[in-house]
Design an enzyme around this catalytic site. Sequence first.
Site, mmCIF file in Angstrom:
data_model
loop_
_atom_site.group_PDB
_atom_site.id
_atom_site.type_symbol
_atom_site.label_atom_id
_atom_site.label_comp_id
_atom_site.label_asym_id
_atom_site.label_seq_id
_atom_site.Cartn_x
_atom_site.Cartn_y
_atom_site.Cartn_z
ATOM 1 N N GLY A 141 0.725 -1.398 0.066
ATOM 2 C CA GLY A 141 0.213 0.102 0.085
ATOM 3 C C GLY A 141 0.896 1.261 -0.195
ATOM 4 N NE ARG A 142 3.541 1.606 5.198
ATOM 5 C CZ ARG A 142 3.709 1.997 6.277
ATOM 6 N NH1 ARG A 142 3.775 3.310 6.740
ATOM 7 N NH2 ARG A 142 3.934 1.108 7.475
ATOM 8 C CG ASP A 175 -0.020 -8.888 6.086
ATOM 9 O OD1 ASP A 175 -0.660 -9.643 6.827
ATOM 10 O OD2 ASP A 175 0.291 -7.787 6.230
#
Length: 505
Positions: free
Chosen positions: A110-111, A269
């Site tokens: 996400g980043r 994750d």
Amino acid sequence: MGKRETAPSALKERGLKPVITLDGLMQKSRFVQLGPEFYSEVSPTPIPNPFWVSCNASALALINATPDMAFGSEGLALFSGHGGHQEIKPIAMLYSGHQFGVYVPQLGDGRAILIGESMGSEGMMEIQLKGIGRTPFSRGADGRAVLRSSIREYLCSEAMHALGIPTTRALCITGSHEPVLREQIETAAILTRIAPTHVRFGSFEVFYYRNQHHLSLNLANFIITHYYPELEAHPDKIALWLEKVGIRTAELIAQWQSVGFTHGVLNTDNMSIIGLTLDYGPFGFLDAYQHDFVCNHTDAHGRYAFSQQPRIGLWNLHALVQALSPHLSQDQAVQILEAYAPAYDVKWLKIMRKKLGFAKERDDDEIIISDLIDLMDKNKIDYTRFMRALSGFVENPLTKNEPLRNQFLDRLSFDAWGKRYAERLSWEKSNPVERSLHMNQVNPKYILRNYLAEQAIQQAKHGNFDEIDRLLTILQRPFEEQPEHETYSALPPDWAADLDLSCSS
Ligand code: AMP
Ligand code: MG
């Protein structure tokens, strides 16, 4: 080294190709060959007016770069998102995962973006920028990383490496005055990290729950080819590979337990498929020994408490085996899972024997080690300092081993344990000089205590990055006596007890 040079913020406008010297070095990552189902191409959102926060020269060899190449103005531009190869499209990897036991169907970088790969002293390495702005996997978040969390990951990954624990590495941090909202307003930073692969357990889970088993097979074959090549030709390669993943995971966690490291967010994750420590968030090293230490204040039930980590490793392996179950027989799945606990026990015992200075093996070693740990837990003994000091233990019954004994509230119980320890040492005719030498090579003097990171962070927030560089240098030699840095091995100050870590990063 700490080279701080304000980047020409308008590099691009001046028509300069930002990456010149690193150009020949970096190539498109092999992961891209897997195809677009596995990632999204992403345009980085650079941090404005970047500056160097810290540069880690000891990681340069990993990407075969020189300080001039990586830590000059082109490097500053590249590692702050201002430039890269025109022909290499950065990507964000897709994955999902179990977060605190609950399946989350889509996570993904996400980043973070993968900007390429480079062949260095330890083979091909992926180069990833963390905090680079929004990606299709950002799920409403800002895509940024704050200076605080970047410093923590930077220092801890290098500290873990120096302790001999497999981990992603850290090349540099670039910073910016761009405000970023967390619990408070902080500022943005980008961490450049390096690893052979950033693929996680969750990278496989996503395809299982989407019923795309051909894609999990493609990814498994990719990982075996590049990271477990010895298995490539084997007819049962998927099962054998997963058994190895389980063993690497077990051994990694045994190493964490041996130094008192708590990861804090052991979601699937955050589990590396090659057994690296990955995604440093609210991690913590034990100060006083505490079985049920929880470093992440959002973990209200202590799912990821220190003593739970070995079990959670198995739980996570279970999730991975489930994800690959379409490619396994029932018996194979069972065999993979059953290999985990013995691998953990063997590794843990091997390390702990060394830490106690046992050169030989005796059947009851596990008991004397566990009893010591229980005593430390009950008496709130500083784990790192005690283990380091244990190399000075004297077997002579006339000595009381005051420097060790005086750390205990319940001194009689230490005396009783010490008697057994002395007997155990004399059983193997231990030589105290040699023993002490060997013990000091496995019991670190310097670890990244929370408050040490916090001091570096506070100074960095005021624009002074010297403490980051100083800590990096100290932590890169954790087993060496460094008389000039003695205070860095002291007990934590009282204010350290009030430090509160959350997932926010
Ligand atoms: P973490 O807890 O850092 O391992 O992150 C869990 C998931 O949230 C991953 O998919 C991250 O990429 C994503 N994530 C965490 N922080 C951010 C952020 N500030 N912006 C976008 N995505 C984020
Ligand atoms: Mg993560």
